[in-house]
Scaffold this active site. Structure first.
Site, PDB file in Angstrom:
ATOM      1  CB  SER A 133      -0.857  -0.004   1.265  1.00 62.82           C
ATOM      2  OG  SER A 133      -1.469   1.246   1.471  1.00 62.82           O
ATOM      3  CE1 TYR A 146      -4.803  -1.762   4.918  1.00 61.00           C
ATOM      4  CE2 TYR A 146      -3.447   0.175   4.514  1.00 61.00           C
ATOM      5  CZ  TYR A 146      -4.205  -0.883   4.038  1.00 61.00           C
ATOM      6  OH  TYR A 146      -4.343  -1.066   2.685  1.00 61.00           O
TER       7      TYR A 146
HETATM    8  P1  NAD Z   1     -11.502  -5.906  -0.513  1.00 62.02           P
HETATM    9  O1  NAD Z   1     -12.194  -5.728   0.797  1.00 62.02           O
HETATM   10  O2  NAD Z   1     -12.262  -5.727  -1.780  1.00 62.02           O
HETATM   11  O3  NAD Z   1     -10.804  -7.346  -0.586  1.00 62.02           O
HETATM   12  C1  NAD Z   1     -10.256  -7.966   0.541  1.00 62.02           C
HETATM   13  C2  NAD Z   1     -10.192  -9.455   0.273  1.00 62.02           C
HETATM   14  O4  NAD Z   1      -9.627 -10.092   1.427  1.00 62.02           O
HETATM   15  C3  NAD Z   1     -11.570 -10.077   0.059  1.00 62.02           C
HETATM   16  O5  NAD Z   1     -11.468 -11.105  -0.897  1.00 62.02           O
HETATM   17  C4  NAD Z   1     -11.892 -10.657   1.422  1.00 62.02           C
HETATM   18  O6  NAD Z   1     -12.842 -11.714   1.401  1.00 62.02           O
HETATM   19  C5  NAD Z   1     -10.512 -11.134   1.828  1.00 62.02           C
HETATM   20  N1  NAD Z   1     -10.390 -11.359   3.260  1.00 62.02           N
HETATM   21  C6  NAD Z   1     -10.807 -10.538   4.277  1.00 62.02           C
HETATM   22  N2  NAD Z   1     -10.561 -11.117   5.447  1.00 62.02           N
HETATM   23  C7  NAD Z   1      -9.988 -12.318   5.175  1.00 62.02           C
HETATM   24  C8  NAD Z   1      -9.498 -13.379   5.982  1.00 62.02           C
HETATM   25  N3  NAD Z   1      -9.574 -13.326   7.316  1.00 62.02           N
HETATM   26  N4  NAD Z   1      -8.960 -14.456   5.372  1.00 62.02           N
HETATM   27  C9  NAD Z   1      -8.897 -14.530   4.019  1.00 62.02           C
HETATM   28  N5  NAD Z   1      -9.331 -13.554   3.206  1.00 62.02           N
HETATM   29  C10 NAD Z   1      -9.873 -12.474   3.790  1.00 62.02           C
HETATM   30  O7  NAD Z   1     -10.263  -4.917  -0.430  1.00 62.02           O
HETATM   31  P2  NAD Z   1      -9.162  -4.458  -1.490  1.00 62.02           P
HETATM   32  O8  NAD Z   1      -9.161  -2.984  -1.448  1.00 62.02           O
HETATM   33  O9  NAD Z   1      -9.284  -5.155  -2.793  1.00 62.02           O
HETATM   34  O10 NAD Z   1      -7.848  -4.922  -0.715  1.00 62.02           O
HETATM   35  C11 NAD Z   1      -6.956  -5.898  -1.194  1.00 62.02           C
HETATM   36  C12 NAD Z   1      -5.556  -5.581  -0.706  1.00 62.02           C
HETATM   37  O11 NAD Z   1      -5.160  -4.336  -1.268  1.00 62.02           O
HETATM   38  C13 NAD Z   1      -5.432  -5.425   0.812  1.00 62.02           C
HETATM   39  O12 NAD Z   1      -4.218  -6.002   1.259  1.00 62.02           O
HETATM   40  C14 NAD Z   1      -5.381  -3.920   1.003  1.00 62.02           C
HETATM   41  O13 NAD Z   1      -4.720  -3.553   2.174  1.00 62.02           O
HETATM   42  C15 NAD Z   1      -4.635  -3.520  -0.244  1.00 62.02           C
HETATM   43  N6  NAD Z   1      -4.783  -2.115  -0.614  1.00 62.02           N
HETATM   44  C16 NAD Z   1      -6.019  -1.603  -0.896  1.00 62.02           C
HETATM   45  C17 NAD Z   1      -6.117  -0.272  -1.249  1.00 62.02           C
HETATM   46  C18 NAD Z   1      -7.435   0.372  -1.571  1.00 62.02           C
HETATM   47  O14 NAD Z   1      -7.471   1.610  -1.667  1.00 62.02           O
HETATM   48  N7  NAD Z   1      -8.501  -0.365  -1.774  1.00 62.02           N
HETATM   49  C19 NAD Z   1      -4.977   0.522  -1.297  1.00 62.02           C
HETATM   50  C20 NAD Z   1      -3.741  -0.034  -1.000  1.00 62.02           C
HETATM   51  C21 NAD Z   1      -3.667  -1.364  -0.660  1.00 62.02           C
END
Ligand code: NAD
Length: 251
Positions: A133, A146
């Protein structure tokens, strides 16, 4: 179809960024294995679309990660993407949320890697891609767990890169800025509370204020980066932290 014959496991791939990475790797011929939770019908549809297996292991425990890796079998591309967020002032931050976020956003990536690496070494090829991130490079208030986990995964990635380079295995981070997914949408109410702001103020003055482009990153852009890191042309990209954040961390 340069990933034909390769198996890719993408954690947290039932929605958002992970699903986009799964789609992008599948488009290059990889067998993809999905993980995460959500509506059963939606997950079944995605499995059909991608001809994929879904292993719904909870990665907040070591046993859950071990169950996932045993069910997946040997993987050539490991994408550690599952993550969660919680927004609260440090003195109000629930201890159990800290433990869960560190377990899922950081420790799970160590456990998947330690279990995936033996096959990659035998195969003489492997790719580990960690969705970190912008918060692996810079902090924001009220996100203590986080930010700590994401800084941690950047360090883990560099360590893996150094250890695994002689075996033709690379480890890199992709570090998105704000991407419009459920993870971002769900943090808006707590951010409104922590900062005493309206929804509109959070969107414009907190989220998009970070990104000079004033736009959310698209999930497909992150998927394309993951594909590039799997290519032979990326064999010397190792231990890097790729910002896809509209310029946020350039400041
Ligand atoms: P999202 O909520 O759409 O996806 C999260 C995924 O993790 C889902 O498939 C969910 O079912 C799964 N998950 C949640 N808890 C879990 C558990 N206990 N065991 C297994 N799977 C689990 O979110 P996203 O934004 O697509 O996030 C994905 C990654 O990207 C994360 O690591 C997040 O920190 C990172 N990220 C997101 C952003 C953003 O702005 N959305 C920015 C930087 C980094």
């Amino acid at each position: 179809m340069f990933l034909s014959g390769k198996r890719a496991l993408i954690t947290g791939s039932t929605s958002g960024i992970g699903l986009a990475i799964a789609r992008a790797l599948k488009a290059e011929g990889a067998e993809v294995i999905l993980n995460g939770f959500g509506d059963e019908g939606v997950i079944a549809d995605v499995c059909g679309e991608l001809d994929a297996r879904h292993i719904p292991a909870d990665l907040t425990s070591v046993a859950g990660v071990e169950e996932l890796m045993a069910a997946a079998g040997p993987v050539d591309v490991l994408v550690n993407n599952a993550g969660m967020q919680h927004v609260a002032p440090v003195e109000e931050f629930p201890a159990e949320k800290w433990e869960m976020i560190i377990a899922l956003n950081l420790s799970a990536a160590f456990h998947t890697a330690r279990l995936a690496v033996p096959h990659m070494k035998t195969a003489g090829w492997g790719r580990i891609i960690n969705t970190a991130s912008a918060h692996s490079l810079a902090a924001s208030p009220f996100k203590s767990a986080y930010v700590s986990a994401k800084h941690g995964i950047a360090g883990l990635t560099k360590t893996l890169a150094l250890e695994l380079a002689p075996f033709n295995i690379t480890a890199n981070c992709i570090s998105p800025g704000y991407v419009w997914t459920p993870l971002v949408e769900n943090q808006i109410p707590d951010t409104m509370k922590a900062r005493g702001m309206t929804r509109e103020q959070v969107m414009n003055d907190i989220l998009l204020a970070k990104q000079p482009t004033k736009k959310f990153v698209q999930v497909e852009e992150v998927g394309a980066m993951a594909v590039f890191l799997c290519r032979d042309e990326a064999q010397n990209i190792n231990g890097a932290n790729w910002s896809v954040d509209g310029g946020w961390t350039a400041e």
